[in-house]
Enzyme design. Structure first.
Site, short mmCIF file in Angstrom:
data_model
loop_
_atom_site.label_atom_id
_atom_site.label_comp_id
_atom_site.label_asym_id
_atom_site.label_seq_id
_atom_site.Cartn_x
_atom_site.Cartn_y
_atom_site.Cartn_z
N GLU A 48 0.83 -1.21 0.00
CA GLU A 48 0.00 0.00 0.00
C GLU A 48 0.86 1.26 0.00
O GLU A 48 1.09 1.87 1.04
CB GLU A 48 -0.95 0.03 1.21
CG GLU A 48 -1.90 1.22 1.16
CD GLU A 48 -2.82 1.32 2.38
OE1 GLU A 48 -3.69 2.20 2.38
OE2 GLU A 48 -2.63 0.53 3.32
N LYS A 68 -2.76 -1.96 -2.91
CA LYS A 68 -3.82 -1.10 -2.40
C LYS A 68 -3.41 0.33 -2.68
O LYS A 68 -2.40 0.81 -2.15
CB LYS A 68 -4.05 -1.32 -0.90
CG LYS A 68 -5.19 -0.47 -0.33
CD LYS A 68 -5.60 -0.91 1.06
CE LYS A 68 -6.73 -0.03 1.59
NZ LYS A 68 -7.25 -0.50 2.90
#
Length: 296
Positions: free
Chosen positions: A176, A213
């Site tokens: 992420e 993400k």
């Protein structure tokens, strides 16, 4: 669900991943949003007990196990807790929801327009515990605040390095490298971010899959090359501070990305709602986010 069944669910499931991983620093804000004031708890143990009550209520809601939530990201203390007389991971899997665990230890100070992860000195022990608990994957967050090529490259390099360590332990990492949605140069910086991500994906060992993400991009469809990469199991989107309506509208313009929302999922939930009201509010959010995740 065994590992291969969970992998298939994440790869092809029509739905989204719930982010239930607020940790120590963000928990008081999450509790306030739920209607629990700071004077209703004292100390970390009580704070985490209150947030676990909220998460348990979410997980046990009939709508949460209705097939539209295909995964859930947990904080370590949530993984360690019990839901419906089962470990949280088992309670999720019983509802057809694949469990992930947040593994980062917070953000370092900003440097070159980005915040890398603090040293993950607890990672080996947490990975061992997570494998034993039956988790499928992990998630770890860095933040990019400007289109600084050095900062972006540093963040992505760290994410892939730790991701390989996680994969070696037998879990699927969600990388992420979040791009701050308030950054004025986000459109430019996301192009740099994509290029660095593609370099990292190309360098992975053959057959190794990771997840990504990412903030929903300024340019719709920007991350299509990453979505199509053979080393990517799934690309999920963070809400990044958008409201549910805003996040879903942006996500629907990016076929191939599915949601992994926290605020966008939980924003209308309050502790004093009746079970019927709570399930209704959560169900409406789940329906809306799931629809945006399969749009296009």
């Amino acid at each position: 669900m065994n590992f291969e069944e969970m992998k298939a669910k994440i790869a092809t499931g029509e739905g989204f991943i719930a982010a239930l991983d607020q940790s120590g620093g963000s928990t008081p804000k999450a509790l306030r949003g739920y209607g629990v004031s700071d004077d209703e708890w004292s100390g970390d143990d009580e704070m985490f007990a209150r947030i676990h009550e909220m998460r348990s209520r979410v997980i046990t809601s009939p709508c949460f196990g209705g097939g539209k939530v295909i995964g859930a990201i947990l904080f370590e203390k949530t993984m360690d807790g019990m839901v419906d007389g089962m470990t949280t991971a088992d309670a999720l899997k019983a509802r057809g929801v694949v469990p992930f665990i947040k593994v980062d230890q917070g953000l370092a100070d900003e440097d070159s327009g980005a915040q890398m992860m603090k040293p993950l000195d607890k990672l080996p022990a947490l990975l061992e515990k997570s494998v034993a608990a039956g988790m499928f994957g992990t998630k770890m967050r860095s933040v990019i605040k400007s289109a600084n090529a050095t900062g972006i490259a540093n963040v992505v390099e760290q994410q892939f390095a730790v991701g390989n360590q996680i994969a070696d332990a037998g879990l699927v990492p969600i990388l992420e490298p979040e791009y701050d949605i308030t950054a004025a140069d986000r459109g430019e910086g996301e192009e740099v971010l994509l290029a660095e991500i593609m370099k990292g994906l190309d360098a992975l060992p053959e057959g190794r899959q990771v997840m990504l993400k990412l903030a929903i991009p300024v340019a719709a469809g920007l991350y299509n090359p990453a979505i199509a990469h053979p080393n990517v199991l799934r690309v999920v989107a963070l809400s990044g501070g958008y409201s549910t309506d805003e996040a879903c509208a942006h996500l629907a313009r990016n076929p191939g990305m599915i949601a992994s929302f926290s605020r966008g999922l939980l924003q209308d939930l309050r502790k004093d709602l009746s079970d019927e009201e709570f399930d209704g509010a959560l169900g409406r959010a789940i329906d809306q986010i799931a629809a945006a995740s399969v749009a296009g």
